[in-house]
Design a protein around this motif. Structure first.
Motif, PDB file in Angstrom:
ATOM      1  N   LYS A 102       0.795  -1.230  -0.003  1.00  0.00           N
ATOM      2  CA  LYS A 102      -0.017  -0.175   0.032  1.00  0.00           C
ATOM      3  C   LYS A 102       0.840   1.133   0.048  1.00  0.00           C
ATOM      4  O   LYS A 102       0.549   2.293  -0.856  1.00  0.00           O
TER       5      LYS A 102
ATOM      6  N   GLU B  47       1.975   2.435  -3.343  1.00  0.00           N
ATOM      7  CA  GLU B  47       1.009   2.959  -4.126  1.00  0.00           C
ATOM      8  C   GLU B  47       1.067   4.529  -4.084  1.00  0.00           C
ATOM      9  O   GLU B  47       0.409   5.148  -4.793  1.00  0.00           O
ATOM     10  N   ARG B  48       1.897   4.708  -2.618  1.00  0.00           N
ATOM     11  CA  ARG B  48       1.626   6.269  -2.558  1.00  0.00           C
ATOM     12  C   ARG B  48       2.963   7.171  -2.763  1.00  0.00           C
ATOM     13  O   ARG B  48       3.261   8.021  -2.386  1.00  0.00           O
TER      14      ARG B  48
ATOM     15  N   ARG C  44       0.444   1.620  -9.528  1.00  0.00           N
ATOM     16  CA  ARG C  44      -0.896   1.661  -9.059  1.00  0.00           C
ATOM     17  C   ARG C  44      -1.112   0.185  -8.311  1.00  0.00           C
ATOM     18  O   ARG C  44      -1.756   0.253  -7.220  1.00  0.00           O
ATOM     19  N   ARG C  45      -0.015  -0.714  -8.504  1.00  0.00           N
ATOM     20  CA  ARG C  45      -0.027  -1.998  -7.777  1.00  0.00           C
ATOM     21  C   ARG C  45       1.385  -2.670  -7.723  1.00  0.00           C
ATOM     22  O   ARG C  45       1.971  -2.733  -8.878  1.00  0.00           O
TER      23      ARG C  45
ATOM     24  N   ASP D 102      -7.072  -1.915  -8.032  1.00  0.00           N
ATOM     25  CA  ASP D 102      -8.205  -1.217  -7.643  1.00  0.00           C
ATOM     26  C   ASP D 102      -8.339  -0.091  -8.743  1.00  0.00           C
ATOM     27  O   ASP D 102      -7.599   1.017  -8.565  1.00  0.00           O
TER      28      ASP D 102
ATOM     29  N   TYR E 274      -9.452  -5.985   0.303  1.00  0.00           N
ATOM     30  CA  TYR E 274     -10.326  -5.180  -0.765  1.00  0.00           C
ATOM     31  C   TYR E 274     -11.542  -5.298  -0.424  1.00  0.00           C
ATOM     32  O   TYR E 274     -12.428  -4.405  -1.089  1.00  0.00           O
TER      33      TYR E 274
ATOM     34  N   PRO F 105      -8.092  -1.867   3.768  1.00  0.00           N
ATOM     35  CA  PRO F 105      -6.965  -1.057   3.517  1.00  0.00           C
ATOM     36  C   PRO F 105      -6.658  -0.693   2.221  1.00  0.00           C
ATOM     37  O   PRO F 105      -5.830   0.286   1.879  1.00  0.00           O
ATOM     38  N   MET F 106      -6.563  -1.922   1.563  1.00  0.00           N
ATOM     39  CA  MET F 106      -5.841  -1.847   0.201  1.00  0.00           C
ATOM     40  C   MET F 106      -6.564  -1.087  -0.803  1.00  0.00           C
ATOM     41  O   MET F 106      -6.345  -0.724  -2.083  1.00  0.00           O
ATOM     42  N   ARG F 107      -8.182  -0.779  -0.597  1.00  0.00           N
ATOM     43  CA  ARG F 107      -8.772  -0.054  -1.402  1.00  0.00           C
ATOM     44  C   ARG F 107      -8.251   1.496  -1.469  1.00  0.00           C
ATOM     45  O   ARG F 107      -7.653   2.097  -0.395  1.00  0.00           O
ATOM     46  N   ARG F 108      -8.170   2.007  -2.908  1.00  0.00           N
ATOM     47  CA  ARG F 108      -7.647   3.101  -3.323  1.00  0.00           C
ATOM     48  C   ARG F 108      -8.024   4.399  -2.069  1.00  0.00           C
ATOM     49  O   ARG F 108      -7.266   5.167  -1.876  1.00  0.00           O
ATOM     50  N   GLU F 109      -9.487   4.412  -1.968  1.00  0.00           N
ATOM     51  CA  GLU F 109      -9.848   5.561  -0.947  1.00  0.00           C
ATOM     52  C   GLU F 109      -9.275   5.470   0.399  1.00  0.00           C
ATOM     53  O   GLU F 109      -9.495   6.448   1.164  1.00  0.00           O
ATOM     54  N   PHE F 110      -8.740   4.293   0.751  1.00  0.00           N
ATOM     55  CA  PHE F 110      -8.246   4.225   2.192  1.00  0.00           C
ATOM     56  C   PHE F 110      -6.656   5.107   2.212  1.00  0.00           C
ATOM     57  O   PHE F 110      -5.780   4.843   1.537  1.00  0.00           O
TER      58      PHE F 110
END
Lengths: 397, 177, 600
Positions: free
Chosen positions: A77, A80-81, A353-354, B57, B113, B137-142
């Motif tokens: 995660k 991705e940022r 993206r992933r 996602d 997801y 938490p792996m959803r982009r909006e998190f």
């Protein structure tokens, strides 16, 4: 289980516990026939931060569940940022024991998606670093199998030699554990002066170690008694479970990314990974011992063939705004545990993206281990787990 | 690889065929036929090794991309089978009977997801996140940054300056745009 | 079955009993980090320019850019320095590798014990540490290891032999690929913005190029500069001299990137992109004297605010020095027209061939308009006043350039000497060289200046290109006299110039009279600077103006004189420079707006 040994006093308990019509185990903890036992997360027989929830009957395991999450940091995660270059110091932490495969996979993925050719010198150096990573890992893992049977002496030898390899890592890369050396586009430095000489000195010590550990562990009646015919991987499981690397090779399946999908300069090196056709703890340990010898040989070959100098890095876009068009790929390399893969998806921005890591332990330590522990003796739990060479951080990332 | 894709094209509606490398191809299929294709590849095309099941996602399209990556160990090539499912009430047919490790992947996808795989063993058990009460938490909006700012406290005394803004404040503070 | 060997061989391990222990006895002292070890940071703060690139790349947000006492904020240096929080640092050294000046490095020190965690936040190089002098430690790998391009994207230009006989523009401009390649090199530090007189949003428009969002780029340009086509060609690009990339490599071609944006947009789309289709008039009128950069800039920004602007121009076309001072091969007339026509399309009116003072007086403008802005520029050539400089074949460069633009025939001799080392001198040198090539088929123009080659005020590329076109540049000579025999110019006598300024910094050239030279010529052009003509300001107005040092009229930061309705800007205030003129005009527009709003 067939056990040809005077120590084998276990009766065949395959009938226990009873199963219901759908094949589910009928475990009634209140019946006082069964006990729940947690092995880990703090346990000397557990590699890393993982725990096993065991249901036992007597000293026999009838059900096992792997629990991970003690080291979850959400790296996939976090990447991705982050900009692509910033993923480089992040990704390595997904496997602490062998961070270099993360570096390589990330770099190779970014390079493939951006269409960048890496200079030859950098390819040799990358190969060297990946083999050194394998070597330092095996130096812990091979004697570590003895450790699970309280044979701690070899572990001390291995840890000392591993530190000598880390010294060499420090010279070459500037870091001992997290090397941060293979970055997108190339590597971060040539061999320092005198490196080959010091490498050879260390390899000579490892040659001695190889003989010593053979005497200490593999020609050891106690070790043989404990390790033979225990924790068997059946050949038909390889595909069913998705077993890779040494665990698959010990059961007769030639699975080695270096041979199957040659990357870097492996096609210029002479090596033949070993396969066996009976996979118990002893043979898997033995196979890793052979891997260690092969790795030492590979490093010697690399040292002999590596060019004196050359470009270490290809020109890349400005790392501060390196964008990659929408695309996806899967990059694999052979870690000491087997195929280590990155599934990478780019979306046209400067951040991935992933990135999804597929580590060998994801299969070995969960579905396979849970399956293998059934009907095993609790005293063998740690040995079976270590013999699969599990690495919890790569499961939970 | 081309041959295989042409062959598969006859029975399955493949789209977005992308030959990424000579030994890696991605294809997209409809959600309904995805597992049929996976099963077909396993049983008839030599894809005996299951590499991974992953999710991407695409929040802007309201879609989750599921990727089933299969490997043919004797032919030494990979096939990535993509399928897109809706992000709302995301659900997919479970594939746990095809390979033993798929249940683990599906358990993780459920947790990370929020994609449901009805019938998959232990799919509702927490996998990594014990006691997690936020959205998957792996959803982009998190938003990880916001989460960490809400959960932890900043170190006292931190603070930075943007060079251009700082130079303006020092050298030409009165100049308005 | 268990063999005897399997029982005995483990005992061979006992041989270790007689071996020496391998432990390092005194690791604190006996175990320094390796030569490449990534330990605590070091920073050479005299080299560091506070660009903040280290902060940008740090994935852990471990770096803050903080002001440091004793380090001044100035052109090319933000005055900030990185402060590192070792609670977050992961020792990856990306900050070292990305550093634009190579000032940041890491020592090989890894041992440091302290009871106060706040001590593990410090400014390397400022807060002294024991490892500051350690030679060993991580430095950016060399060579061919860069995180961004150090070389400029190649710019297409005409070869000297293609361009030396014509006045067509010879810099072709970037293609999309070249522009993006060049824009990619920017690290977005923004150090350049402070140095640009107009404080243009340089990193923002470069980002727009990277994102291929030309419309956004044009919007950014017009926020601070209404003459991008012109500036994109002939700006003195002071920004490039402070570009952080310039410390290790070639600075960004900021000027060409600006031109790239303007070149991509067709005139008819400007109004839509810049959202100026429906400007609301506020009913107030401003008179502007001179259609040069400052006047046009003032007119543009005043128009956006709703003012009705009328520009009074002495010459038959607008552009001022941009049209009449800069040769066409550097700045084609159609590009000047593109920028100006857009300003005119906002309702700005230009009255050509109007002489303030004779055709209409400044007092009259004061009566007819709410405010007056004058940006009349420096159009009078200065003479060296050496012997012979009053000969008819001794010319002023600025007058020749004007005549070339006006299409008038000028005298072109076979052998010409130009006195001067600035951009105007190069302009006339190269123009005359072209005319000689056309007329005689060969170039015999020589330019000489007081300043030596390394101190010549002209842009470096001007000197290089002039030489490529066949002109001789021979700097470092002080003109003594022009030899005239039988009423004809024979050449220029010079002596070696040792220094230009005395100890007090005043202009006072010192010469070595023993080292002489004679440049043969039958025509001499003087190009040693220009003066202003403020004849249009009548005596009664002049009497009410406060004068500043060196005879200049004093203005405040909004370019307002002591007569509140009169604003002055451009070259007459700031010296010759287009971008300063534009910035002055913009600032004066703000000043006029403030003044008229306050007046009600």
């Amino acid at each position: 289980m067939m056990k040809n040994s005077i120590f084998n006093i276990s009766p065949d308990r395959s009938k226990y516990p009873e199963k219901d019509a759908e094949g589910n185990l009928m475990v009634d903890l209140d019946s006082q026939k069964y006990v729940k036992l947690w092995q880990g997360p703090q346990h000397p027989g557990v590699t890393g931060n993982m725990s096993l929830e065991l249901t036992i009957s007597g000293d026999e395991i009838i059900q096992a569940k792997t629990h991970v999450g003690y080291l979850h940091r959400g790296f996939e995660k976090l990447m991705e940022r982050r900009k692509y270059i910033q993923c480089f110091p992040t990704c390595i932490r997904m496997c602490v024991a062998e961070p270099d495969y993360n570096e390589y996979n990330l770099a190779a993925g970014i390079e493939e998606l951006s269409g960048i050719e890496v200079p030859e010198m950098a390819q040799w150096l990358r190969t060297l670093v990946l083999e050194m990573a394998r070597l330092q890992s095996l130096l812990r893992v091979v004697p570590g199998q003895g450790g699970t049977f309280a044979l701690g002496l070899g572990v001390q030898w291995g840890v000392y030699l591993r530190d000598l390899i880390l010294d060499l890592f420090e010279e070459l890369t500037g870091g001992r554990v997290y090397h941060m050396y293979i970055l997108p586009g190339g590597v971060r430095g040539l061999l320092p002066d005198g490196f080959k000489k010091r490498m050879e000195e260390t390899l000579k010590k490892i040659d001695e170690f190889v003989v010593n550990i053979d005497n200490l562990m593999f020609s050891n009646a106690v070790f043989k008694q404990r390790a033979k015919d225990v924790g068997i991987i059946q050949p038909e499981w390889i595909d069913q479970f998705g077993i890779v690397g040494p665990n698959a090779r010990s059961a007769g399946f030639m699975r080695d990314v270096r041979k199957d999908y040659p990357y870097l300069v492996y096609d210029q090196l002479d090596f033949e990974p070993m396969t066996m056709n009976y996979s118990d703890i002893y043979n898997r340990a033995r196979l890793r011992w052979h891997d260690l010898i092969m790795t030492v040989d590979l490093i010697r070959q690399i040292m002999a063939k590596i060019p004196e100098t050359g470009d270490i890095k290809a020109p890349t876009p400005n790392v501060l705004h390196w964008k990659i068009p929408r695309n996806e790929t899967y990059i694999r390399s052979e870690s000491s545990r087997g195929e280590y893969g990155f599934y990478m998806v780019s979306d046209g921005t400067d951040k991935p993206r992933r990135i999804n890591l597929r580590g060998p332990s994801y299969v070995h330590a969960i579905s396979l281990l849970e399956h293998m522990l059934i009907n095993a003796n609790i005293a063998d739990t740690a040995a079976i787990m270590v013999s699969l060479q599990t690495c919890p951080p790569e499961i939970e990332r | 690889m081309e041959q295989l894709i042409n062959k598969l094209q006859k029975s399955f509606k493949l789209s977005d065929v992308k030959h990424q490398r000579e030994n890696l191809t991605f294809v997209t299929v409809k959600k309904d036929s995805a597992l049929d294709l996976v099963t077909h590849c396993r049983d008839y095309e030599g894809f005996s090794h299951f590499v991974l099941l992953s999710c991407v996602d695409w929040i802007e399209d309201g879609k989750f991309q599921l990727t089933y990556l299969l490997n043919n160990p004797s032919g030494k090539f990979d096939l990535g089978i993509r399928t897109f499912i809706s992000r709302d009430n995301a659900s997919m047919t479970s594939a746990h009977l095809l390979w033993r490790q798929i249940a683990t992947y599906q358990r993780e996808l459920k947790e990370m997801y929020g994609i449901d795989f009805p019938g998959s063993p232990r799919v509702d058990e927490s996998f990594i996140l014990e006691g997690w009460d936020e959205i998957p938490p792996m959803r982009r909006e998190f938003d990880t940054k916001k989460y960490s700012e809400d959960t932890y406290f900043p170190r006292e005394g931190r603070g930075s300056n943007d060079p251009a803004t700082y130079m303006k404040s020092k050298l030409y503070p009165d100049d308005e745009k | 079955m268990t063999s005897l060997k399997d029982i005995l061989s483990p005992f061979t391990a006992w041989k270790n009993v007689i071996l020496e222990p391998v432990t390092i006895k005194d690791p604190i002292n006996d175990r320094p980090g390796a030569a490449r070890y990534r330990g605590f940071h070091k920073n050479d703060i005299t080299k560091c320019i506070g660009c903040g690139t280290c902060e940008d790349i740090c994935e852990n947000e471990a770096i803050d850019m903080v002001p440091v006492e004793g380090i001044e904020t100035k052109d090319g240096d933000s005055g900030l320095r990185p402060k590192i929080d070792y609670g977050r640092c992961c020792w990856c050294a990306l900050c070292v590798d990305v550093c634009t000046t190579n000032s940041l490095s890491m020592s090989n020190e890894y041992k440091w014990i302290d009871t106060d965690p706040d001590n593990f936040r410090f400014i390397p190089g400022v807060d002294k540490k024991s490892w500051d002098d350690n030679e060993a430690g991580w430095k950016k790998p060399e060579p061919n290891y860069e995180f961004y391009g150090l070389k400029r994207a190649e710019m297409g230009e005409l070869h000297p032999e293609e361009r030396d006989h014509s006045f067509i523009e010879f810099i072709k401009g970037y293609s999309k690929q070249q522009a993006q390649e060049e824009a990619d090199r920017c690290v977005e530090c923004g150090i350049c913005t402070a140095t640009c007189p107009a404080h243009m949003g340089i990193p923002d428009y470069i980002r727009a190029i990277r994102n291929d969002d030309i419309e956004e780029g044009l919007r950014v340009l017009y926020e601070t500069n209404p003459l991008p086509e012109i500036c994109g060609r002939i700006c003195t690009h002071k920004c490039e001299s402070v570009c952080s990339i310039g410390h290790k490599g070639e600075p960004l071609s900021i000027r060409w990137l600006k031109r790239y944006i303007a070149d991509q947009v067709e005139s008819e789309h400007y109004k839509k992109i810049l959202e100026t289709e429906n400007l609301v008039k506020n009913g107030k009128k401003v008179a502007i004297i001179g259609a040069g950069p400052s006047g046009l800039s003032a007119a543009y920004y005043l128009s956006l605010l709703g003012y009705e602007c009328t520009i009074f121009e002495k010459l038959p076309e607008a552009g001022g020095m941009m049209r009449y001072g800069i040769p066409e091969y550097r700045l084609p007339y159609d590009q000047i027209d593109k920028d100006i026509n857009y300003i005119l399309s906002l309702g700005v009116e230009i009255r050509y061939n109007v002489n303030i003072g004779s055709d209409i007086t400044l007092d009259q403008l004061h009566l007819d308009y709410d405010a007056v802005f004058a940006g009349t520029g420096l159009h009078l050539g200065r003479s060296t006043r050496i012997d012979g400089s009053d000969h008819e074949n001794v010319y002023q460069s600025i007058e020749l350039l004007r005549k070339i633009t006006l299409g008038e025939e000028i005298h072109v001799a076979e052998k010409i000497v130009v006195i001067g080392g600035g951009n105007v001198a190069m302009d006339i040198t190269r123009s005359l060289a072209r005319l000689q090539k056309i007329k005689y088929g060969k170039v015999q123009t020589l330019a000489t200046s007081l300043e030596t080659e390394d101190k010549m005020p002209a842009d470096r590329e001007e000197v290089v290109e002039a030489r490529e076109e066949g002109a001789i540049i021979d700097p470092g000579w002080a003109p003594q006299s022009i030899e005239i025999v039988d009423g004809k110019v024979k050449g220029l006598h010079v002596t070696q110039c040792l220094s230009l300024f005395d100890a007090t910094g005043a202009f006072n050239p010192q010469c070595n009279l023993d080292n002489k030279k004679f440049f043969e010529a039958d025509m001499v052009v003087e190009s040693i600077g220009q003066g202003m003509d403020l004849g249009y300001i009548s005596e009664n107005i002049k009497d009410n103006l406060t004068m500043g040092p060196r005879g200049r009229i004093q203005v405040d930061k909004y370019f307002q004189t002591s007569l509140p309705w009169l604003f002055l800007g451009g070259d007459i205030i700031q010296g010759p420079d287009v971008i300063h003129g534009i910035a002055n005009g913009h600032q004066a527009a703000r000043g006029i707006d403030n003044y008229l709003n306050a007046k009600g």
